[in-house]
Scaffold this motif. Structure first.
Motif, mmCIF file in Angstrom:
data_model
loop_
_atom_site.group_PDB
_atom_site.id
_atom_site.type_symbol
_atom_site.label_atom_id
_atom_site.label_comp_id
_atom_site.label_asym_id
_atom_site.label_seq_id
_atom_site.Cartn_x
_atom_site.Cartn_y
_atom_site.Cartn_z
ATOM 1 N N LEU A 181 36.363 54.367 43.042
ATOM 2 C CA LEU A 181 35.164 54.562 42.229
ATOM 3 C C LEU A 181 35.507 54.674 40.747
ATOM 4 O O LEU A 181 34.749 54.230 39.886
ATOM 5 N N MET A 182 36.656 55.262 40.446
ATOM 6 C CA MET A 182 37.064 55.395 39.049
ATOM 7 C C MET A 182 37.228 54.027 38.397
ATOM 8 O O MET A 182 36.846 53.823 37.238
ATOM 9 N N TYR A 183 37.789 53.084 39.155
ATOM 10 C CA TYR A 183 37.978 51.742 38.607
ATOM 11 C C TYR A 183 36.676 50.946 38.585
ATOM 12 O O TYR A 183 36.592 49.922 37.909
ATOM 13 N N THR A 185 34.027 52.411 37.483
ATOM 14 C CA THR A 185 33.309 53.106 36.411
ATOM 15 C C THR A 185 34.015 52.801 35.093
ATOM 16 O O THR A 185 35.235 52.893 35.021
ATOM 17 N N PRO A 186 33.273 52.415 34.048
ATOM 18 C CA PRO A 186 33.915 52.040 32.770
ATOM 19 C C PRO A 186 34.458 53.234 32.000
ATOM 20 O O PRO A 186 34.041 53.514 30.872
ATOM 21 N N VAL A 187 35.395 53.946 32.613
ATOM 22 C CA VAL A 187 36.024 55.082 31.953
ATOM 23 C C VAL A 187 37.055 54.594 30.947
ATOM 24 O O VAL A 187 37.107 55.060 29.813
ATOM 25 N N ILE A 188 37.869 53.639 31.366
ATOM 26 C CA ILE A 188 38.987 53.159 30.552
ATOM 27 C C ILE A 188 38.651 51.857 29.825
ATOM 28 O O ILE A 188 38.985 51.684 28.660
ATOM 29 N N TYR A 189 38.006 50.960 30.514
ATOM 30 C CA TYR A 189 37.772 49.613 29.977
ATOM 31 C C TYR A 189 36.346 49.461 29.448
ATOM 32 O O TYR A 189 35.435 50.167 29.884
ATOM 33 N N PRO A 190 36.117 48.533 28.525
ATOM 34 C CA PRO A 190 34.760 48.238 28.052
ATOM 35 C C PRO A 190 34.063 47.271 28.990
ATOM 36 O O PRO A 190 34.711 46.426 29.630
ATOM 37 N N MET A 191 32.751 47.367 29.101
ATOM 38 C CA MET A 191 31.983 46.474 29.971
ATOM 39 C C MET A 191 32.079 45.021 29.507
ATOM 40 O O MET A 191 31.917 44.093 30.296
ATOM 41 N N SER A 192 32.357 44.821 28.225
ATOM 42 C CA SER A 192 32.366 43.470 27.664
ATOM 43 C C SER A 192 33.452 42.572 28.262
ATOM 44 O O SER A 192 33.351 41.342 28.195
ATOM 45 N N ILE A 193 34.513 43.154 28.815
ATOM 46 C CA ILE A 193 35.600 42.334 29.346
ATOM 47 C C ILE A 193 35.326 41.866 30.779
ATOM 48 O O ILE A 193 36.070 41.048 31.316
ATOM 49 N N LEU A 194 34.259 42.368 31.387
ATOM 50 C CA LEU A 194 33.974 42.054 32.787
ATOM 51 C C LEU A 194 33.159 40.774 32.906
ATOM 52 O O LEU A 194 32.279 40.509 32.087
ATOM 53 N N PRO A 195 33.417 39.987 33.950
ATOM 54 C CA PRO A 195 32.543 38.848 34.224
ATOM 55 C C PRO A 195 31.168 39.346 34.667
ATOM 56 O O PRO A 195 31.009 40.506 35.062
ATOM 57 N N HIS A 196 30.183 38.455 34.639
ATOM 58 C CA HIS A 196 28.805 38.855 34.906
ATOM 59 C C HIS A 196 28.648 39.519 36.274
ATOM 60 O O HIS A 196 27.987 40.565 36.390
ATOM 61 N N TRP A 197 29.260 38.931 37.297
ATOM 62 C CA TRP A 197 29.083 39.477 38.647
ATOM 63 C C TRP A 197 29.712 40.872 38.775
ATOM 64 O O TRP A 197 29.185 41.743 39.482
ATOM 65 N N MET A 198 30.798 41.080 38.055
ATOM 66 C CA MET A 198 31.449 42.383 38.101
ATOM 67 C C MET A 198 30.622 43.447 37.368
ATOM 68 O O MET A 198 30.591 44.617 37.768
ATOM 69 N N LYS A 199 29.954 43.041 36.291
ATOM 70 C CA LYS A 199 29.075 43.975 35.590
ATOM 71 C C LYS A 199 27.972 44.478 36.513
ATOM 72 O O LYS A 199 27.614 45.659 36.483
ATOM 73 N N ILE A 200 27.438 43.570 37.327
ATOM 74 C CA ILE A 200 26.382 43.947 38.274
ATOM 75 C C ILE A 200 26.912 44.987 39.259
ATOM 76 O O ILE A 200 26.251 45.990 39.551
ATOM 77 N N VAL A 201 28.132 44.760 39.754
ATOM 78 C CA VAL A 201 28.750 45.691 40.704
ATOM 79 C C VAL A 201 28.966 47.056 40.057
ATOM 80 O O VAL A 201 28.677 48.102 40.650
ATOM 81 N N VAL A 202 29.474 47.044 38.823
ATOM 82 C CA VAL A 202 29.753 48.301 38.122
ATOM 83 C C VAL A 202 28.469 49.066 37.832
ATOM 84 O O VAL A 202 28.420 50.300 37.956
ATOM 85 N N TYR A 203 27.400 48.353 37.476
ATOM 86 C CA TYR A 203 26.135 49.013 37.181
ATOM 87 C C TYR A 203 25.458 49.562 38.439
ATOM 88 O O TYR A 203 24.573 50.420 38.351
ATOM 89 N N MET A 204 25.871 49.077 39.605
ATOM 90 C CA MET A 204 25.344 49.620 40.850
ATOM 91 C C MET A 204 25.927 51.000 41.138
ATOM 92 O O MET A 204 25.416 51.733 41.987
ATOM 93 N N ASN A 205 26.996 51.341 40.450
ATOM 94 C CA ASN A 205 27.604 52.655 40.574
ATOM 95 C C ASN A 205 26.770 53.645 39.749
ATOM 96 O O ASN A 205 26.672 53.512 38.532
ATOM 97 N N PRO A 206 26.153 54.662 40.373
ATOM 98 C CA PRO A 206 25.287 55.601 39.643
ATOM 99 C C PRO A 206 26.000 56.315 38.500
ATOM 100 O O PRO A 206 25.371 56.647 37.483
ATOM 101 N N ILE A 207 27.303 56.558 38.631
ATOM 102 C CA ILE A 207 28.033 57.266 37.580
ATOM 103 C C ILE A 207 28.047 56.453 36.297
ATOM 104 O O ILE A 207 28.080 57.011 35.192
ATOM 105 N N THR A 208 28.017 55.129 36.416
ATOM 106 C CA THR A 208 28.028 54.268 35.235
ATOM 107 C C THR A 208 26.843 54.548 34.335
ATOM 108 O O THR A 208 26.985 54.641 33.107
ATOM 109 N N ASN A 209 25.665 54.697 34.921
ATOM 110 C CA ASN A 209 24.464 54.941 34.116
ATOM 111 C C ASN A 209 24.559 56.266 33.367
ATOM 112 O O ASN A 209 24.216 56.349 32.180
#
Length: 258
Positions: A181-183, A185-209
């Motif tokens: 779950l830590m990986y 969640t954008p704790v270390i990395y910026p969302m900008s480096i993620l591909p579109h599909w990965m951003k969707i996955v990360v945003y599905m994580n409630p902690i991200t919001n």
């Protein structure tokens, strides 16, 4: 509802004692004591900042603050849920002897983790002042994502505490889950480096919001959007309701499995 409120008032002194006990046990025989709650995120921030800012060259302004703010949010969730998971099992001897509202044991663990959260939040403020980063008025809104995160973590903690009594393997599996779950969640990395599909996955994580909301008000001088706020409230309420329902249905069988 009034019955539950009166019952809570009756056992509130016990809750205070449980929180005090949890804090004392955590820092027992520690020379620096609670000060470690301030030092630990600072040391981790320094190490991770040196490694990731040089290794991956993230183009993030004030990367140490970006990293520390992520740690403040995620470390609280990890600490609160991990501690809540064993709340019933660890207090089995007391539960067998006297009647105590069992949710108090989970609530005390979340409150003790919240105390650590406030210390980590203080560390973030101190680092911002040390780095001469302006504290905007939007920082006053930080209590909103923090309060929602506490409610969400309590809901998850109630679920874990209830299920672990019967299925102890979850305690081992959860350590793997929280690492994954830590990986996510954008704790270390910026969302900008993620591909579109990965951003969707990360945003599905409630902690991200909750993390995005926290960074927006603390670092980016942005007020919370209605979408972010509504989503955060829905996530917290759903987690809390599910947690209470699961805990209530299973609490009568705790004494048989402790």
């Amino acid at each position: 509802m009034s019955v539950y409120i009166e019952n809570f008032k009756k056992f509130r002194p016990l809750l205070n004692e449980l929180v005090s006990r949890d804090v004392k046990i955590k820092y027992r025989r520690s020379v620096l004591g609670v000060l470690w709650t301030l030092l630990n995120p600072l040391f981790m921030m320094i190490v991770l900042s040196v490694v990731f800012s040089n290794l991956f060259k993230f183009d993030i302004e004030n990367f140490p603050l970006y990293l520390l703010s992520g740690q403040v949010i995620f470390n609280f969730f990890s600490d609160a849920t991990n501690n809540s998971m064993g709340a019933i099992i660890m207090n089995g001897s007391l539960i067998k002897k006297v009647y105590v509202p069992k949710y108090l044991f989970v609530l005390s663990r979340v409150i003790s983790s919240f105390i650590n959260l406030m210390a980590s939040f203080t560390a973030l403020i101190l680092v911002m002042l040390a780095m001469r980063v302006e504290l905007h008025w939007t920082s006053l809104m930080a209590f909103i994502p923090l309060a929602l995160l506490v409610a969400f973590s309590l809901g998850v903690g109630l679920i874990l505490a209830a299920i672990v009594v019967q299925f102890r393997d979850i305690m081992h599996l959860y350590s793997v889950f929280i690492t994954a779950l830590m990986y996510m969640t954008p704790v270390i990395y910026p969302m900008s480096i993620l591909p579109h599909w990965m951003k969707i996955v990360v945003y599905m994580n409630p902690i991200t919001n909750y993390l995005v909301m926290f960074r927006n008000v603390m670092l980016n001088n942005r007020i919370l959007s209605l979408w972010e706020l509504a989503l955060g409230v829905v996530e917290a309420v759903i987690a809390l309701i599910i947690g209470l329902v699961v805990f209530y249905k299973k609490q009568d069988s705790f004494i048989l499995n402790i």
